[in-house]
Design a protein around this motif. Structure first.
Motif, mmCIF file in Angstrom:
data_model
loop_
_atom_site.group_PDB
_atom_site.id
_atom_site.type_symbol
_atom_site.label_atom_id
_atom_site.label_comp_id
_atom_site.label_asym_id
_atom_site.label_seq_id
_atom_site.Cartn_x
_atom_site.Cartn_y
_atom_site.Cartn_z
ATOM 1 N N GLY A 39 4.049 8.772 0.199
ATOM 2 C CA GLY A 39 3.803 8.291 -1.190
ATOM 3 C C GLY A 39 4.597 7.095 -1.434
ATOM 4 N N LYS A 93 0.923 -1.144 0.140
ATOM 5 C CA LYS A 93 -0.067 -0.280 -0.121
ATOM 6 C C LYS A 93 0.788 1.345 0.079
ATOM 7 N N LYS A 94 0.301 2.323 -0.440
ATOM 8 C CA LYS A 94 0.914 3.542 -0.709
ATOM 9 C C LYS A 94 0.765 4.423 0.469
ATOM 10 N N CYS A 95 1.622 4.772 1.169
ATOM 11 C CA CYS A 95 1.553 5.810 2.434
ATOM 12 C C CYS A 95 0.941 6.920 1.828
ATOM 13 N N SER A 96 0.029 7.503 2.704
ATOM 14 C CA SER A 96 -0.883 8.664 2.144
ATOM 15 C C SER A 96 -0.116 9.769 2.623
ATOM 16 N N ARG A 97 1.262 10.113 3.271
ATOM 17 C CA ARG A 97 1.999 11.095 3.452
ATOM 18 C C ARG A 97 3.054 11.240 2.469
ATOM 19 N N SER A 155 -9.730 0.743 10.359
ATOM 20 C CA SER A 155 -9.660 0.969 8.854
ATOM 21 C C SER A 155 -9.778 -0.181 8.098
ATOM 22 N N SER A 173 -3.328 4.617 7.297
ATOM 23 C CA SER A 173 -2.956 5.082 6.026
ATOM 24 C C SER A 173 -1.442 5.644 5.706
ATOM 25 N N ILE A 174 -0.967 6.011 7.007
ATOM 26 C CA ILE A 174 0.228 6.654 7.075
ATOM 27 C C ILE A 174 1.452 5.600 7.565
ATOM 28 N N CYS A 175 2.505 5.431 7.173
ATOM 29 C CA CYS A 175 3.384 4.526 7.391
ATOM 30 C C CYS A 175 3.911 5.043 8.618
#
Ligand code: ZN
Length: 200
Positions: free
Chosen positions: A165, A159-163, A181, A187-189
């Motif tokens: 990337g 998955k892509k970290c939303s901060r 979730s 969503s943030i690593c």
């Protein structure tokens, strides 16, 4: 990095046996949190990485040209792993270089001060060498182990970290668990979450 960390090997075989142990053991063992459980002489173990660092010159000499020995593969793996682990840590990289050259901490302190402009305490240099650096190398071995498993054995979710990337494995090592979730992770690593916590 090849398969050394997957193969349980006893120390006597490492240094004395001339017989080649085939690299066909593909057993992956994980604990309940999904972290690999190291077995035998494994680069997943910080204490093994530390032992190799402390005896690096001798091990390298012993393994030189002995392509049929496990030690040669272990040292090959270790060298590649170190390059990867220390690539973003010039200070650690330099300490490893000087330590392997046989320099004393007091001389390392002076050389580092000249190059990096910071005078680190002898205790700090010693703790990097004894703890932080072996842990970083073992953790990099763990990254490779997880990637290897989730790319080749079982199909993992990335998955892509939303901060930041960056695309990382959806695993407890890289994303904290979050029950609310969808996929069970934030969503943030972890490294973004940690650096945010440090700033505030
Ligand atoms: Zn991130």
């Amino acid at each position: 990095m090849k398969n050394a960390y997957r193969r349980p090997i006893v120390p006597t075989k490492l240094t004395r046996s001339k017989s080649y142990i085939p690299l066909d053991d593909k057993t992956f063992i994980f604990d309940d949190d999904g972290f690999p459980i190291p077995d035998g002489i494994s680069l997943l173990k910080p204490e093994i990485c530390s032992a190799i660092l402390c005896n690096y010159s001798r091990l390298k000499q012993d393994s030189w040209g002995e392509y049929d020995k496990d030690l040669w593969y272990l040292m090959e793996d270790f060298d590649k792993l170190c390059d990867k682990a220390l690539a973003n840590y010039p200070l650690y990289d330099r300490i490893v270089e000087y330590k392997i050259d046989g320099l004393q901490n007091i001389d390392i302190q002076e050389k580092i001060q000249m190059e990096f402009g910071i005078k680190h305490s002898l205790e700090y240099i010693s703790s990097l060498w004894r703890n932080k650096i072996p842990k970083l190398i073992a953790s990099t071995a763990e990254d490779e182990y997880l990637d290897n498993y989730y790319l080749n054995v079982e199909k993992g979710k990335y998955k892509k970290c939303s901060r930041c990337g960056k695309i990382k494995l959806a695993h407890n090592k890289y994303f904290s668990k979050n029950k609310t979730s969808k996929d069970g992770f934030y969503s943030i690593c972890k490294s973004c979450r940690n650096s945010k916590a440090k700033k505030s």
